[in-house]
Design an enzyme around this catalytic site. Structure first.
Site, PDB file in Angstrom:
ATOM      1  N   SER A   1      -0.859   8.702   6.662  1.00 55.40           N
ATOM      2  CA  SER A   1      -2.069   9.230   7.289  1.00 55.40           C
ATOM      3  C   SER A   1      -3.282   8.830   6.455  1.00 55.40           C
ATOM      4  CB  SER A   1      -1.993  10.763   7.406  1.00 55.40           C
ATOM      5  OG  SER A   1      -1.931  11.356   6.115  1.00 55.40           O
ATOM      6  N   GLY A   2      -4.454   9.219   6.939  1.00 52.56           N
ATOM      7  CA  GLY A   2      -5.674   9.117   6.144  1.00 52.56           C
ATOM      8  C   GLY A   2      -6.043   7.717   5.713  1.00 52.56           C
ATOM      9  N   ILE A   3      -6.540   7.613   4.491  1.00 47.53           N
ATOM     10  CA  ILE A   3      -7.030   6.332   3.977  1.00 47.53           C
ATOM     11  C   ILE A   3      -5.917   5.297   3.922  1.00 47.53           C
ATOM     12  CG2 ILE A   3      -8.067   5.163   1.987  1.00 47.53           C
ATOM     13  CD1 ILE A   3      -9.466   7.802   1.313  1.00 47.53           C
TER      14      ILE A   3
ATOM     15  N   TYR B   1      -6.065  18.694 -10.247  1.00 49.77           N
ATOM     16  CA  TYR B   1      -6.305  17.495  -9.439  1.00 49.77           C
ATOM     17  C   TYR B   1      -7.327  16.586 -10.108  1.00 49.77           C
ATOM     18  CZ  TYR B   1      -7.689  14.630  -5.427  1.00 49.77           C
ATOM     19  OH  TYR B   1      -7.980  13.570  -4.596  1.00 49.77           O
TER      20      TYR B   1
ATOM     21  N   ILE C   1       0.854  -1.187   0.000  1.00 50.30           N
ATOM     22  CA  ILE C   1       0.000   0.000   0.000  1.00 50.30           C
ATOM     23  C   ILE C   1       0.888   1.233   0.000  1.00 50.30           C
ATOM     24  CG2 ILE C   1      -1.862   1.228   1.183  1.00 50.30           C
ATOM     25  CD1 ILE C   1      -2.569  -1.399   2.600  1.00 50.30           C
TER      26      ILE C   1
END
Length: 295
Positions: free
Chosen positions: A29-31, A167, A24
């Site tokens: 942080s985060g997801i 983005y 991964i």
């Protein structure tokens, strides 16, 4: 007539070859962090990578609190040598790679007249070409295990959003690439999925590093529109953002389902939001909706 080279198929034999291995990216942080913890909790050997291993404290703390083991390694998605070293290291140490979760990415707020094309290229480099770098390195090994290639995109990969041109363009590109790759990869036994989160707690304000008032002050003719957009979007993140752990559930669905869907939203809101675009053949519903965000 030219022929495509046939890549070698790596061996998957190892003393503990029965243990499934997932790599991964972007797990500081985060997801990414939540997905790493969830995968390890579910019994996957989890290689949690991040560009700067000096930022792994939160990851280590979460693993300790959950009582799970992570293999934390350095991987910079825009550096092909770094990507190759990480993937090859996993194969050397474990003999197999069963899944990749492309999660690393960077937020960006701006608009064309107020930023350089070089700024846009940088956004594409991280959010699009970084995904390709990791996916290309991993695919021979995923073929060997009948594995899974999972990429965290965004609802912004389906619906273009004001002041997010670069983005959204990168996320659109990822979605188009993976949608095109899915049947090709499927023909050699690799399942391809994209995960589409909406607002996830802390990401917008903390990870973009946006000085809101300074950016509005420098926006010239776009100042009013930018202020409307920021007020609407920050409010959405503060009031209705999903937790990273909630979003990571969709990653686990793609990782573990017998027949994972290609496109998986992380919440009912995300399903309804992307559904607007998928049912909008002439584009008027989407442009009408996003137009209200800036006026």
């Amino acid at each position: 007539m030219s022929t495509l080279p046939t890549p070698s198929t790596p061996s998957v034999t190892a003393p503990d070859a029965a243990v499934r291995t997932v790599l991964i990216t972007g797990t500081s942080s985060g997801i990414g962090l939540a997905a790493a913890i969830a995968a390890a909790r579910a019994g996957w050997r989890t290689v949690a990578t991040l560009r700067d291993t000096g930022r792994a404290d939160a990851l280590r703390k979460a693993a300790a609190e959950e009582g799970v083991t992570l293999d934390i390694r350095q991987l910079d998605v825009v550096d092909e040598e770094s990507v190759a070293a990480a993937v090859n290291g996993v194969i050397a140490d474990y003999g197999r790679l069963d899944a990749v979760v492309n999660n690393a990415g960077a937020g960006h707020v701006g608009t064309l007249e107020l930023e350089s094309v070089a700024d846009v290229r940088e956004v594409m480099e991280v959010n699009f070409f970084g995904v390709l770098n990791v996916s290309k390195a991993a695919l021979p090994h995923l073929r060997a295990t009948g594995g899974r290639l999972i990429t965290v995109t965004s609802v912004g990969g389906v619906i273009g959003q004001p002041f997010n041109e670069a983005y959204c363009a990168a996320k659109f590109a990822v979605e188009g690439y993976m949608e095109s790759l899915a049947p090709v990869a499927g023909a050699v036994g690799v399942d391809v999925s994209v995960i589409e989160p909406g607002a996830v707690a802390t990401e917008f304000v903390n990870n973009i590093g946006l000085d809101i008032e300074a950016r509005i002050a420098a926006a010239g003719p776009y100042a009013d529109a930018l202020r409307h957009y920021v007020e609407r979007t920050v409010g959405q993140f503060l009031d209705g953002a999903q937790t990273p752990a909630g979003a990571a559930e969709a990653v686990m669905e793609a990782l573990t389902a017998d027949r994972p869907a290609f496109r998986i939203q992380t919440s009912q809101w995300a399903r309804e939001f992307t559904g607007t675009k998928l049912a909008d053949q002439d584009g008027s519903a989407v442009v009408g909706m996003t137009g209200t965000w800036v006026s």
